[in-house]
Design a protein around this motif. Structure first.
Motif, PDB file in Angstrom:
ATOM      1  N   GLU A  19       5.351   2.156  11.504  1.00 57.06           N
ATOM      2  CA  GLU A  19       4.437   2.566  12.575  1.00 57.06           C
ATOM      3  C   GLU A  19       2.985   2.229  12.218  1.00 57.06           C
ATOM      4  OE1 GLU A  19       6.853   4.427  11.267  1.00 57.06           O
ATOM      5  OE2 GLU A  19       8.210   4.279  13.004  1.00 57.06           O
ATOM      6  N   LYS A  20       2.611   2.483  10.964  1.00 62.56           N
ATOM      7  CA  LYS A  20       1.246   2.167  10.531  1.00 62.56           C
ATOM      8  C   LYS A  20       1.001   0.659  10.546  1.00 62.56           C
ATOM      9  CE  LYS A  20       0.579   6.218   7.547  1.00 62.56           C
ATOM     10  NZ  LYS A  20       0.388   6.672   6.140  1.00 62.56           N
ATOM     11  N   ALA A  22       0.840  -1.199   0.000  1.00 58.62           N
ATOM     12  CA  ALA A  22       0.000   0.000   0.000  1.00 58.62           C
ATOM     13  C   ALA A  22       0.877   1.252   0.000  1.00 58.62           C
ATOM     14  CB  ALA A  22      -0.927   0.007   1.205  1.00 58.62           C
ATOM     15  N   GLU A  23       0.482   2.216  -0.783  1.00 59.77           N
ATOM     16  CA  GLU A  23       1.229   3.471  -0.852  1.00 59.77           C
ATOM     17  C   GLU A  23       1.204   4.180   0.501  1.00 59.77           C
ATOM     18  OE1 GLU A  23       1.253   7.643  -3.480  1.00 59.77           O
ATOM     19  OE2 GLU A  23      -0.119   5.997  -3.975  1.00 59.77           O
ATOM     20  N   GLY A  24       2.356   4.649   0.931  1.00 61.29           N
ATOM     21  CA  GLY A  24       2.439   5.385   2.182  1.00 61.29           C
ATOM     22  C   GLY A  24       2.553   4.526   3.431  1.00 61.29           C
TER      23      GLY A  24
END
Length: 223
Positions: free
Chosen positions: A183-184, A177-179
């Motif tokens: 942390e995410k 996934a882009e970005g």
């Protein structure tokens, strides 16, 4: 793309975000049915040199495994973990002797004479409570380029198809996934999702083999 090649690509993608995995469990179904099992062990050790690596098996196929499988385990400091079920009682001493002869380190679970069922087809409003109490929510699963806190985001589609249900199939995060950041990714694995609304506290049932056709009560604790 051949499955091993795709898995290697996905595992390398995960490594970009998390390079300090402590325990890797190579699962199935039954991983010893995979003709390329050696390559999965080697790849796991290459990417995560400090990890504890377990090949989790019911042990039935261990006596039929070729010598290069045991050599791969030794060379890569990988372990066998045996899920010990009732049909294996009489064969366990023989299997232990085999693993000792092959000089492979192994562990054996306590005898599993019960399963636990925790799924329901009735939606509830306590997903966080269930998530925090769920040991499987800490057994993160990598599959087809996605990662999830447990296996259900990847297997619910089979349950839905078999029983004609429509339980949520969410919870998996796309590693491409882009970005996406470390942390995410970690935050995602610590967050309940909609599918958690269809899990409850585990209920113990006696060990048994699945019959065909399988009644839905084999998989849910709904009366």
């Amino acid at each position: 793309m051949p499955y091993l090649e795709k898995f290697a690509q996905d595992f390398n993608q995960l490594h970009k975000f998390i390079d300090d995995i402590g325990v890797i469990r190579i699962l199935g179904g039954e991983p010893l049915l995979n003709p390329e099992i050696n390559e999965y062990v080697k790849l796991s050790r290459k990417l995560y040199p400090q990890a504890i690596i377990w090949v989790v098996t019911n042990a039935i196929l261990l006596p039929k495994m070729p010598d290069d499988f045991f050599e791969t385990l030794r060379q890569n400091n990988a372990f066998i973990w045996i899920s010990f079920y009732s049909p294996l009682k009489s064969k366990m001493p023989e299997i232990q002797r085999l693993l000792e002869k092959k000089q492979v380190r192994f562990g054996i679970s306590p005898l599993n004479e019960e399963f636990t069922i925790k799924q329901t087809i009735h939606r509830h409003d306590k997903p966080r409570e269930i998530f925090l109490q769920c040991f499987q929510a800490h057994c993160h699963n990598l599959y087809e380029g996605k990662i999830a806190a447990c296996f259900l985001p990847f297997t619910t589609k089979y349950f839905n198809a078999y029983y004609g249900k429509n339980l949520p199939e969410d919870g998996a995060l796309d590693l491409y996934a882009e970005g996406l950041t470390t942390e995410k990714l970690k935050a995602h694995l610590l967050t309940p999702f909609e599918r958690c609304r269809y899990c409850t506290r585990p209920v113990s049932v006696n060990w048994d083999t699945i019959k065909h056709p399988s009644p839905i009560t084999d998989w849910t604790n709904d009366k």
